[in-house]
Design an enzyme around this catalytic site. Structure first.
Site, short mmCIF file in Angstrom:
data_model
loop_
_atom_site.label_atom_id
_atom_site.label_comp_id
_atom_site.label_asym_id
_atom_site.label_seq_id
_atom_site.Cartn_x
_atom_site.Cartn_y
_atom_site.Cartn_z
N ASP A 57 3.27 2.26 -8.48
CA ASP A 57 3.38 3.61 -9.21
C ASP A 57 3.07 3.31 -10.82
OD1 ASP A 57 3.17 6.05 -9.82
OD2 ASP A 57 5.27 6.29 -9.92
N GLU A 65 -1.01 6.08 -7.64
CA GLU A 65 0.35 5.53 -6.74
C GLU A 65 -0.45 4.93 -5.51
OE1 GLU A 65 3.87 8.12 -5.36
OE2 GLU A 65 2.75 8.99 -6.51
MG LIG Z 1 2.95 7.54 -11.67
#
Ligand SMILES: [Mg+2]
Length: 395
Positions: free
Chosen positions: A10, A104
């Site tokens: 992420d 992500e």
């Molecule tokens: Mg993020």
């Protein structure tokens, strides 16, 4: 640790980090991405977060907490482009990349040792983080585990520039003190139900048997049982990026008029929305499809600042794209779809500046509540549709 191969990656404060990268003067300043017509924070940089600014916070509150923040309107095209660059680099690590949003993704690195000269996934990933910093000047956080559920939670533990590893032996104790809301599919309503039953931490779920949880919460109970024990056998599916939920209709007679086309678009938006809500999904890219009388297809995309599952937002985005195509051409088909699918946990922050949109969103949620109680058809029949009146007036 060498056997763990499911990762969740992420990007850290993605939109804000890109703006800072592209404008070094912003480096030490509190930066908020958002505003414009929508009065909420889309992303806050870490300087702004320290001062109390959070994603989805109303902009006026964010500016109360941090009056000197620099507010930048989101440039979704730029962010999508950079998101794709990162995905390309991920695909050099493994073909099993499942994007969850533009910044992500899940990666399955099992069986890639030879490809990486004998390096275990944990080391491949550490090098990857360094490469992203070096080449793109952005930072990422990584969670590494044996299943998607724990990898996702782990990537959030040490943000920014985090790298957390959760193995099978520590899964139970790692989960014990976590809030139940981190479990996929546990939204506000489920969390309230659980709290009412005295369940706030995952540890409490670990004490309850599968039969008991299923008796209390139905199918969700079974998921709670398994996930609370770190049992998650969902595989990383690389076609995630291409996955979309869409609906289309072919007209009996070709149409060129705004009102008729919009009416069809509205119905289709509701269909798509219903399917997203049923699956606890939200889409960040809305695609409009039109087919002309001579079978030429026009496809238009729009990436939203936040993922949505609301018919009203899907329709608005579709309508904006559709209006640019109305040049007297007759169309035989219209379709609308949502892609860049992800779980609905970050979907549809309340819109505070566009009061009418916020009102429509609340109305839609109220209708959803009724639908849940009385069934889909009953409520759909009662749904008023603004274009219907105009259409009739035209005739
Ligand atoms: Mg993020």
């Amino acid at each position: 640790m060498d056997r763990l191969s499911i990762a969740h990656i992420d990007c850290d404060a993605f939109y804000a980090a890109i703006e800072k990268r592209d404008n070094p003067e912003l480096a030490d300043k509190p930066v908020i991405i958002g505003g414009g017509r929508r009065g909420v924070v889309s992303t806050a940089c870490y300087v702004a977060r320290i001062r109390g600014v959070r994603s989805a916070m109303p902009m006026f509150k964010a500016l109360q907490a941090c009056p000197d923040a620099i507010v930048i309107r989101p440039d979704m095209e730029k962010y999508s482009r950079i998101g794709r660059q990162i995905r390309e680099l991920m695909l050099e690590l493994t073909p099993l990349v499942e994007p969850l949003s533009i910044d992500e993704a899940f990666l399955d690195l099992s069986g890639t040792r030879r490809l990486h000269g004998g390096l275990p996934p944990v080391e491949v990933l550490a090098r990857f983080a360094a490469r992203i910093e070096r080449e793109l000047r952005l930072s990422i956080s990584i969670g590494l585990s044996y299943c998607k559920f724990l990898a996702k939670i782990a990537s959030d533990m040490e943000k920014p520039r985090g790298f957390s590893v959760v193995g099978e032996t520590e899964a139970l104790s790692f989960l014990r003190d976590q809030d139940v809301s981190i479990i996929w599919g546990v939204g506000r309503v489920m969390r309230t139900n659980l709290a009412r039953d005295g369940v706030e931490r995952i540890g409490k779920l670990q004490e309850l048997g599968e039969a008991e949880l299923m008796r209390r919460y139905g199918v969700t109970g079974q998921r709670l049982y398994r996930l609370s024990r770190g049992q998650d056998d969902r595989s990383v599916s690389p076609d995630g990026a291409a996955k979309s939920i869409s609906a289309e209709t072919t007209f009996n007679t070709d149409l060129a008029g705004r009102h008729e086309l919009a009416a069809a678009l509205r119905r289709l938006s509701e269909k798509v929305s219903l399917r997203l809500k049923d699956k606890h999904l939200a889409g960040q890219t809305i695609t409009l499809k039109l087919k002309t009388t001579d079978f030429k297809t026009r496809t238009r995309n729009r990436t939203l600042p936040d993922p949505t599952q609301l018919a009203d937002r899907i329709f608005s985005a579709g309508l904006m794209m559709m209006e640019k195509e109305l040049d007297g051409t007759y169309f035989r088909l219209i379709g609308i779809g949502a892609s860049t699918l992800q779980s609905d946990e970050n979907a549809d922050p309340e819109d505070l500046v566009d009061v009418a949109a916020a009102k429509r969103a609340r109305a839609e949620r109220a209708i959803d509540g009724l639908r849940g109680r009385y069934g889909n058809e009953a409520v759909f029949l009662g749904l008023t549709f603004p274009w219907a009146d105009k259409k009739n007036r035209d005739r």
